[in-house]
Design an enzyme around this catalytic site. Structure first.
Site, mmCIF file in Angstrom:
data_model
loop_
_atom_site.group_PDB
_atom_site.id
_atom_site.type_symbol
_atom_site.label_atom_id
_atom_site.label_comp_id
_atom_site.label_asym_id
_atom_site.label_seq_id
_atom_site.Cartn_x
_atom_site.Cartn_y
_atom_site.Cartn_z
ATOM 1 N N HIS A 1 -3.297 6.857 3.760
ATOM 2 C CA HIS A 1 -3.776 5.629 3.113
ATOM 3 C C HIS A 1 -5.137 5.229 3.685
ATOM 4 O O HIS A 1 -5.304 5.126 4.906
ATOM 5 C CB HIS A 1 -2.742 4.520 3.321
ATOM 6 C CG HIS A 1 -3.212 3.176 2.890
ATOM 7 N ND1 HIS A 1 -3.862 2.959 1.690
ATOM 8 C CD2 HIS A 1 -3.151 1.965 3.502
ATOM 9 C CE1 HIS A 1 -4.164 1.684 1.587
ATOM 10 N NE2 HIS A 1 -3.756 1.056 2.667
ATOM 11 N N CYS B 1 0.811 -1.225 0.000
ATOM 12 C CA CYS B 1 0.000 0.000 0.000
ATOM 13 C C CYS B 1 0.838 1.265 0.000
ATOM 14 O O CYS B 1 0.327 2.355 -0.233
ATOM 15 C CB CYS B 1 -0.923 -0.002 1.207
ATOM 16 S SG CYS B 1 -1.888 -1.498 1.287
ATOM 17 N N ASN C 1 -10.374 -0.054 0.802
ATOM 18 C CA ASN C 1 -8.911 0.045 0.757
ATOM 19 C C ASN C 1 -8.434 -0.464 -0.603
ATOM 20 O O ASN C 1 -8.534 -1.649 -0.888
ATOM 21 C CB ASN C 1 -8.342 -0.802 1.907
ATOM 22 C CG ASN C 1 -6.826 -0.896 1.896
ATOM 23 O OD1 ASN C 1 -6.169 -0.475 0.943
ATOM 24 N ND2 ASN C 1 -6.275 -1.467 2.940
HETATM 25 N N1 ACO Z 1 -18.569 -8.751 10.168
HETATM 26 C C1 ACO Z 1 -18.926 -9.130 11.387
HETATM 27 N N2 ACO Z 1 -18.075 -9.579 12.315
HETATM 28 C C2 ACO Z 1 -16.772 -9.624 11.968
HETATM 29 C C3 ACO Z 1 -16.311 -9.231 10.702
HETATM 30 C C4 ACO Z 1 -17.278 -8.799 9.772
HETATM 31 N N3 ACO Z 1 -16.952 -8.383 8.527
HETATM 32 N N4 ACO Z 1 -14.980 -9.391 10.658
HETATM 33 C C5 ACO Z 1 -14.594 -9.865 11.857
HETATM 34 N N5 ACO Z 1 -15.691 -10.016 12.657
HETATM 35 C C6 ACO Z 1 -15.750 -10.486 14.022
HETATM 36 C C7 ACO Z 1 -14.600 -11.373 14.399
HETATM 37 O O1 ACO Z 1 -14.859 -12.707 13.997
HETATM 38 C C8 ACO Z 1 -14.566 -11.215 15.899
HETATM 39 O O2 ACO Z 1 -15.579 -12.029 16.441
HETATM 40 P P1 ACO Z 1 -15.343 -12.782 17.873
HETATM 41 O O3 ACO Z 1 -15.154 -11.658 18.868
HETATM 42 O O4 ACO Z 1 -16.594 -13.550 18.036
HETATM 43 O O5 ACO Z 1 -14.098 -13.585 17.673
HETATM 44 C C9 ACO Z 1 -15.001 -9.770 16.107
HETATM 45 O O6 ACO Z 1 -15.640 -9.369 14.892
HETATM 46 C C10 ACO Z 1 -13.871 -8.812 16.409
HETATM 47 O O7 ACO Z 1 -12.843 -9.056 15.464
HETATM 48 P P2 ACO Z 1 -11.524 -8.223 15.498
HETATM 49 O O8 ACO Z 1 -10.605 -8.747 14.456
HETATM 50 O O9 ACO Z 1 -11.031 -8.178 16.901
HETATM 51 O O10 ACO Z 1 -12.084 -6.798 15.092
HETATM 52 P P3 ACO Z 1 -11.317 -5.429 15.056
HETATM 53 O O11 ACO Z 1 -12.015 -4.423 15.867
HETATM 54 O O12 ACO Z 1 -9.830 -5.582 15.239
HETATM 55 O O13 ACO Z 1 -11.525 -4.990 13.547
HETATM 56 C C11 ACO Z 1 -10.335 -4.919 11.474
HETATM 57 C C12 ACO Z 1 -11.017 -5.802 12.506
HETATM 58 C C13 ACO Z 1 -11.386 -3.987 10.866
HETATM 59 C C14 ACO Z 1 -9.750 -5.807 10.389
HETATM 60 C C15 ACO Z 1 -9.244 -4.071 12.169
HETATM 61 O O14 ACO Z 1 -8.420 -4.890 12.964
HETATM 62 C C16 ACO Z 1 -8.405 -3.354 11.172
HETATM 63 O O15 ACO Z 1 -8.850 -2.481 10.445
HETATM 64 N N6 ACO Z 1 -7.108 -3.645 11.137
HETATM 65 C C17 ACO Z 1 -6.244 -3.019 10.192
HETATM 66 C C18 ACO Z 1 -6.306 -3.847 8.981
HETATM 67 C C19 ACO Z 1 -5.949 -3.109 7.756
HETATM 68 O O16 ACO Z 1 -5.859 -1.925 7.677
HETATM 69 N N7 ACO Z 1 -5.795 -3.924 6.761
HETATM 70 C C20 ACO Z 1 -5.548 -3.443 5.490
HETATM 71 C C21 ACO Z 1 -4.357 -4.087 5.071
HETATM 72 S S1 ACO Z 1 -3.023 -2.990 5.224
HETATM 73 C C22 ACO Z 1 -2.924 -2.546 3.736
HETATM 74 O O17 ACO Z 1 -3.566 -1.640 3.383
HETATM 75 C C23 ACO Z 1 -2.209 -3.479 2.801
#
Ligand code: ACO
Length: 315
Positions: free
Chosen positions: A242, A108, A272
């Site tokens: 980003h 990214c 993204n």
């Molecule tokens: N819908 C509903 N529930 C979901 C979803 C969804 N789409 N995705 C995950 N969950 C659930 C999980 O299973 C988990 O359930 P559990 O508590 O029963 O186990 C719960 O939601 C919480 O999951 P977390 O992973 O802890 O959620 P978090 O608040 O961390 O959010 C997220 C997840 C949005 C991915 C966040 O961690 C994030 O944005 N991280 C950065 C990732 C990023 O930017 N990635 C891009 C790649 S970097 C780049 O650009 C190359």
């Protein structure tokens, strides 16, 4: 080096959170509150190379130059349907340019890495006009049954034309190897000499680790970039970060103690789009008349590797 033109292109298919919740155990409420994404543009019957060419032609038009004027093309891309040839060669032919070109894969943070490479060409006196094209289709990398990754991404291409000048004030790049946080395997062809079992694996992500890395890397990169030229965060007019997650953007904004208005976002309807995210945002802000001549702009991006970077430039 100055940015003298921008362009972008998006796939026509728009996928809303509601459409995802028809086949995934997710909801508009979860995706919106955790990520800020409401909908995303997704490649369907287009080719990524066509979006890249369209974005490039728009940037050339914006810069009022023709493809024949280009001295170099840098394309930032993580995946496309070709292993070889490189996407930049396909773009070169598509726009009718004749200059050398190369691809980079810095996830990214590709646009800022491309700016750093181009800046060194300018400092060496080797180029007059350079085209950067970022073209990404991360929706082809994810498992669409995995709600924790596929809801985050969208596809698109963003481009910028560069010319001589002094507007790039400072660039800082960083890398710290963390290959178990965000990765994908490609399945290579077997040979008689490969004995281990191999399979292709869609994009894997430890979301919370990526989140923490992103905030720390962007805050550090931006601080170092501004410190190098003694610019205070308050003097910056716009922060183009980003578009990975609005919560990441908010955390960076809080670290810098800056108002919301300085942080334009398009993640709401783009998701993204990896390295395309920054140049698409730049192009959309530019065409919306958001920038004034002389404005100071910071751009910051981070991604798999981990790699990250920030740049300060004058508009
Ligand atoms: N819908 C509903 N529930 C979901 C979803 C969804 N789409 N995705 C995950 N969950 C659930 C999980 O299973 C988990 O359930 P559990 O508590 O029963 O186990 C719960 O939601 C919480 O999951 P977390 O992973 O802890 O959620 P978090 O608040 O961390 O959010 C997220 C997840 C949005 C991915 C966040 O961690 C994030 O944005 N991280 C950065 C990732 C990023 O930017 N990635 C891009 C790649 S970097 C780049 O650009 C190359």
């Amino acid at each position: 080096m100055n940015i003298i033109g921008t362009g972008s292109a998006l796939p026509k298919k728009i996928v809303t959170n509601g459409m995802l919740s028809e086949f995934l155990d997710t909801s508009d409420e979860w995706i919106t509150t955790r990520t800020g994404v409401k909908s995303r543009h997704v490649i369907s019957d287009e080719k990524l190379e066509d979006l890249a060419i369209k974005a490039a032609l728009k940037a050339l038009d914006d810069a009022s130059i023709s493809a024949a004027d280009l001295d170099f093309i840098i394309c930032s891309n993580v995946v496309n349907e070709y292993v070889t040839p490189q996407l930049s060669c396909i773009i070169q032919g598509g726009i009718g340019a004749a200059c050398p070109c190369m691809d980079i894969n810095c996830a990214c943070a590709g646009f800022i890495h491309a700016l750093e490479i181009a800046e060194s060409f300018y400092k060496a006196g080797r180029v007059n006009k350079v085209l950067i094209v970022c073209a990404e289709e991360p929706t082809r990398m994810t498992d669409w049954n995995d709600r924790s990754t596929c809801v985050l991404f969208g596809d698109g291409a963003g481009a910028a034309v560069l010319g001589p000048g002094e507007n790039i004030r400072s660039i800082k790049l960083s890398a710290s190897s963390a290959t178990d946080k965000l990765w994908q395997y490609r399945l290579l062809h077997p040979t008689p000499y490969i004995t281990k079992e191999e399979c292709d694996v869609p994009l894997q992500m430890k979301g919370q680790d990526v989140f923490k890395f992103a905030v720390k890397a962007a805050s550090g990169d931006i601080s170092r970039t501004l410190a190098e030229v003694s610019v205070d965060p308050d003097q910056v007019d716009h922060y183009l970060v980003h578009q990975a997650n609005t919560r990441i953007i908010t955390a960076i904004r809080n670290y810098l103690h800056q108002p919301d208005e300085k942080f334009p976002v398009n993640i709401t309807d783009h998701g993204n789009s990896s390295s395309s995210s920054c140049p698409i945002l730049l192009d959309e802000c530019s065409r919306a008349g958001r920038f004034n001549e002389g404005d100071l702009i910071v751009m910051s991006a981070f991604g798999a590797g981990f790699v990250s970077g920030a740049v300060l430039f004058k508009w």
